[in-house]
Write an enzyme that holds these catalytic residues in place. Structure first.
Site, PDB file in Angstrom:
ATOM      1  N   THR A  59     100.569   5.625  35.950  1.00 27.07           N
ATOM      2  CA  THR A  59      99.704   6.595  36.517  1.00 27.07           C
ATOM      3  C   THR A  59      98.275   5.671  37.156  1.00 27.07           C
ATOM      4  O   THR A  59      98.359   5.682  38.269  1.00 27.07           O
ATOM      5  CB  THR A  59      99.103   7.591  35.683  1.00 27.07           C
ATOM      6  OG1 THR A  59     100.223   8.452  35.076  1.00 27.07           O
ATOM      7  CG2 THR A  59      98.098   8.547  36.444  1.00 27.07           C
ATOM      8  N   TRP A  91     106.660   5.921  28.629  1.00 27.76           N
ATOM      9  CA  TRP A  91     106.680   6.512  29.884  1.00 27.76           C
ATOM     10  C   TRP A  91     107.794   5.646  30.654  1.00 27.76           C
ATOM     11  O   TRP A  91     108.369   6.078  31.699  1.00 27.76           O
ATOM     12  CB  TRP A  91     105.377   6.257  30.665  1.00 27.76           C
ATOM     13  CG  TRP A  91     104.166   7.437  30.362  1.00 27.76           C
ATOM     14  CD1 TRP A  91     104.045   8.244  31.591  1.00 27.76           C
ATOM     15  CD2 TRP A  91     103.555   7.776  29.250  1.00 27.76           C
ATOM     16  NE1 TRP A  91     103.174   9.204  31.031  1.00 27.76           N
ATOM     17  CE2 TRP A  91     102.919   9.145  29.639  1.00 27.76           C
ATOM     18  CE3 TRP A  91     103.741   7.223  28.087  1.00 27.76           C
ATOM     19  CZ2 TRP A  91     102.112   9.738  28.925  1.00 27.76           C
ATOM     20  CZ3 TRP A  91     102.973   8.089  27.126  1.00 27.76           C
ATOM     21  CH2 TRP A  91     102.272   9.276  27.484  1.00 27.76           C
ATOM     22  N   ASN A 100     108.468  10.341  28.682  1.00 23.36           N
ATOM     23  CA  ASN A 100     107.575  11.243  29.452  1.00 23.36           C
ATOM     24  C   ASN A 100     108.032  12.113  30.425  1.00 23.36           C
ATOM     25  O   ASN A 100     108.363  11.293  31.570  1.00 23.36           O
ATOM     26  CB  ASN A 100     106.186  10.520  29.394  1.00 23.36           C
ATOM     27  CG  ASN A 100     105.303  11.405  29.982  1.00 23.36           C
ATOM     28  OD1 ASN A 100     104.473  12.267  29.165  1.00 23.36           O
ATOM     29  ND2 ASN A 100     104.841  11.328  31.273  1.00 23.36           N
ATOM     30  N   GLU A 101     108.130  13.304  30.497  1.00 29.71           N
ATOM     31  CA  GLU A 101     108.352  14.326  31.571  1.00 29.71           C
ATOM     32  C   GLU A 101     109.411  13.722  32.325  1.00 29.71           C
ATOM     33  O   GLU A 101     109.571  13.978  33.727  1.00 29.71           O
ATOM     34  CB  GLU A 101     106.812  14.395  32.412  1.00 29.71           C
ATOM     35  CG  GLU A 101     105.809  14.812  31.843  1.00 29.71           C
ATOM     36  CD  GLU A 101     104.589  15.040  32.711  1.00 29.71           C
ATOM     37  OE1 GLU A 101     104.665  14.408  33.750  1.00 29.71           O
ATOM     38  OE2 GLU A 101     103.453  15.351  32.000  1.00 29.71           O
ATOM     39  N   GLU A 140     100.476  17.368  26.054  1.00 29.82           N
ATOM     40  CA  GLU A 140      99.649  16.634  26.884  1.00 29.82           C
ATOM     41  C   GLU A 140      98.930  17.822  27.783  1.00 29.82           C
ATOM     42  O   GLU A 140      99.692  18.835  28.257  1.00 29.82           O
ATOM     43  CB  GLU A 140     100.476  15.742  27.975  1.00 29.82           C
ATOM     44  CG  GLU A 140      99.333  15.183  28.800  1.00 29.82           C
ATOM     45  CD  GLU A 140     100.134  14.144  29.954  1.00 29.82           C
ATOM     46  OE1 GLU A 140     101.111  13.363  29.399  1.00 29.82           O
ATOM     47  OE2 GLU A 140      99.960  14.020  31.155  1.00 29.82           O
ATOM     48  N   ARG A 166      95.667  21.668  36.514  1.00 23.61           N
ATOM     49  CA  ARG A 166      96.893  22.488  36.497  1.00 23.61           C
ATOM     50  C   ARG A 166      97.200  23.245  35.225  1.00 23.61           C
ATOM     51  O   ARG A 166      96.782  22.778  34.238  1.00 23.61           O
ATOM     52  CB  ARG A 166      98.089  21.396  36.584  1.00 23.61           C
ATOM     53  CG  ARG A 166      98.479  20.445  35.377  1.00 23.61           C
ATOM     54  CD  ARG A 166      99.220  19.292  35.692  1.00 23.61           C
ATOM     55  NE  ARG A 166      98.510  18.163  36.320  1.00 23.61           N
ATOM     56  CZ  ARG A 166      98.915  16.997  35.900  1.00 23.61           C
ATOM     57  NH1 ARG A 166     100.232  16.613  35.520  1.00 23.61           N
ATOM     58  NH2 ARG A 166      98.141  15.886  36.460  1.00 23.61           N
TER      59      ARG A 166
END
Length: 635
Positions: free
Chosen positions: A91, A133, A179-180, A256, A378
């Site tokens: 990120t 991640w 992650n995600e 998160e 979001r």
């Protein structure tokens, strides 16, 4: 009998006191309790978001850590979640792995070990959580998918947990998957098996750190998978959950959340979701991305932390409103407390939760955040209305005998722009177990039997200052406390301190890029390794660096100025780039992809460049055009 019926009706209907609209809310444990509270936390990483924190000098570094972790002082966080570094952009930067290669282990790289120890030092009961991640390239055998080799991936993660204990005496209590990204049932089961085989049966698994679905339905259909997973973790759930997640009877966490600019609207976002994640979604933990905005603000999601600490060169930091909004819950309820079943929405907007320790203590948190003052980044926030109101709270069950409650209040005061946060008010005397509050818009209240709350403070930090106009580092650190050089923020690849004894020339102490294989990436890494330093300023400046190419045949190095992007957008960065290649050529470009070429040629013929050896690379950017200066070999 008629009087009893009327009393019950009054609990559920609106009543009028004079001309003021009121609503009675019952706080009662006689009919049972809700879910067990697991805590409020912050997330360090998910993109090198604590990168600059370690560079602060004392006492400012300790002051920042106190505001985050010290009990009864500031945010007093219950949980710390950290990224398991994977050598890839995630990120706002890269974090180094504990295993760059399959035969390499080093549990002193990066700053997450240090941060976990500092958090634990302040709060010995803090819950520690790890989540990858990205992964080093060898884990995926060159593929961008770690689940193709689940045994290797599980062993890699378990070694990180074992290393945390062996080298830092840190007990990791929860571990995530990836992650995600899509989860893999086979991998989750194998991770559980590998943990147990290594004596880590106490470590619980969170899945999938993405969405409620499809993991929740899968747990209902697959008993073995259900036994492996302890917590369903969702990201940015918008305070709601799904029926299948509730049916699993698992812990439900917003693992998160927030991810919002930490001005006062961001503080309002945090206030609203901390309450309504439980009221609407039965989530018993909420973790903020990120913990502290300690990275260059020009990187993506600048200032999205609970507080801001992005100037180690000046020592300046800012205790933002989310710190004190967090304190409304964390200082007056601890993990292991239980939510009351009697929680919910206020009649004219807002929400309230109540928690108890089961020993007579009670904490009530109320928020009246309006829509426009509590928008999170979001997900999209549907319209709703909040207006001023009078609320009457009636304590029942084991709380009926409470005579006094401590009162803490935050007022955002968006109209007057004179906010006040976490103020201690006069204790409230209860009459027959009842108390009344006049609630304005955009307020947070805590009413509690706990008397240890405190608005901690340190002396004011130094004033803010721009990055130094003259900055120099010779990397001459014999025993570095961290593997990265101060203020350098790696964006692709990993740069580490390195003592060069094989071919030192004029330099023994150096900064060396160590990643040689593309990692299993989470976002779009650049094709070239890059580390940035300083804030983005369109000004006249000179960049000079002594560089050494370890290969005399391939590759090259570059220095750059006025680079406009980093983080997950680094691949499309623009600026002024001066490239020197091992084949003796050079280029000057406006982009990292070496497509927008301003100048090029044969370095050796123009500057006497030595293909192998230490070389001075110098780039001067002045006015609106770069001015290329020569590189030269060392004598």
């Amino acid at each position: 009998m008629a009087q009893t019926v009327l009393a019950v009706i009054a609990v559920y209907l609106n009543i009028f006191v004079g001309f003021c609209f009121s609503q009675i809310y019952i706080l009662d444990d006689a009919g049972g309790l809700g879910r067990v509270f697991d805590g409020i936390g912050g997330l360090s990483g998910g993109g090198a978001t604590s990168r600059l924190l370690v560079n602060y000098e004392e006492p400012y570094r300790s002051h920042i850590l106190d505001y985050l972790f010290k009990p009864n002082f500031g945010a007093s966080l219950h949980m710390l979640k950290v990224e398991i570094g994977g050598d890839a952009q995630t990120t706002d930067g890269t974090e180094p792995s504990h295993m760059h290669y399959d035969n390499d282990e080093n549990y002193f790289r990066g700053y997450e070990w240090w941060l976990m120890k500092e958090a634990k030092k302040r709060n010995p009961n803090i819950t520690l959580i790890g989540l990858p991640w990205a992964f080093p390239g060898w884990v995926g055998h060159g593929k961008n998918w770690p689940y193709d080799f689940p045994d290797i991936t599980a062993a890699y993660v378990v070694k990180w947990i074992l290393g945390a204990k062996q080298y830092h005496d840190l007990e990791i209590q929860y571990i995530g998957i990836w992650n995600e990204r899509s989860y893999d049932s086979k991998y989750i089961k194998l991770l559980r098996y590998t943990l147990d085989k290594n004596g880590l049966d106490r470590v619980r698994i969170i899945a999938s750190d993405y969405l409620w679905e499809p993991i929740a339905p899968s747990l209902l259909l697959d008993p073995e998978l259900s036994r492996a997973v302890d917590v369903i973790g969702a990201h940015y759930p918008g305070t709601t959950t799904v029926t299948e997640a509730l049916k699993t009877n698992k812990k439900l966490w917003s693992s998160e959340d927030y991810s919002t600019f930490n001005d006062e609207v961001g503080g309002g976002c945090w206030a609203r979701i901390l309450n309504q994640n439980y009221v609407n979604g039965h989530m018993t933990a909420t973790i903020s991305w990120n913990l502290v905005a300690s990275y260059y603000e020009e990187l993506p999601f600048g200032r999205d932390g609970l507080m801001t600490a992005k100037e180690p060169w000046s020592g300046s930091y800012v205790v933002e409103s989310p710190i004190w909004i967090t304190a409304h819950t964390t200082q007056f309820a601890q993990p292991g407390w239980t939510y009351l079943d009697t929680v919910g929405h206020l009649a004219k907007g807002g929400s309230f939760v109540a928690l108890t320790d089961g020993r007579g203590n009670l904490t009530v948190v109320i928020e009246t955040m309006t829509h426009d003052h509590s928008v999170c980044i979001r997900p999209p926030l549907p319209p709703f209305n909040v207006t001023s109101q009078k609320a009457i709270f009636q304590l029942k069950g084991s709380f009926a005998s409470i005579k006094e409650l401590q009162v803490w209040r935050s007022q955002f005061n968006f109209k007057t722009k004179q906010p006040s946060f976490f103020e201690k008010l006069t204790p409230l005397k209860l009459l027959d177990g009842s108390f009344t509050l006049n609630l304005a818009e955009d307020e947070v209240y805590t009413l509690t039997t706990i008397t240890t709350g405190r608005k901690g403070s340190h002396p004011d930090p130094p004033p803010s200052a721009c990055f130094p106009k003259v900055y120099k580092d010779d990397f001459h650190v014999r025993t570095p406390p961290f593997s990265e050089a101060p203020n350098f923020a790696d964006q692709t690849g990993v740069f580490e301190y390195y003592i060069n004894l094989t071919d030192p020339g004029p330099h023994i102490f150096t900064l060396r890029q160590v990643v040689t294989q593309r990692p299993v990436t989470w976002t779009s890494d650049a094709d070239q390794t890059i580390s940035v330093i300083g804030d983005y300023q369109w000004q006249n400046l000179t960049v000079t660096c002594d560089v050494y190419m370890e290969s005399a045949k391939t590759g090259g190095v570059f220095i750059a100025a006025r680079v406009d992007k980093g983080g997950q957008s680094v691949r499309t960065a623009k600026g002024v780039f001066f490239w020197v290649f091992a084949d003796g050529t050079y280029k000057v470009t406006n982009d990292l992809d070496i497509k927008d070429i301003l100048d090029s040629g044969l370095e050796g013929s123009r500057f006497g460049f030595l293909r192998r050896g230490w070389t001075i690379a110098l780039l001067k950017a002045s006015g609106t055009e770069p001015v290329l200066k020569h590189s030269q070999k060392h004598p």
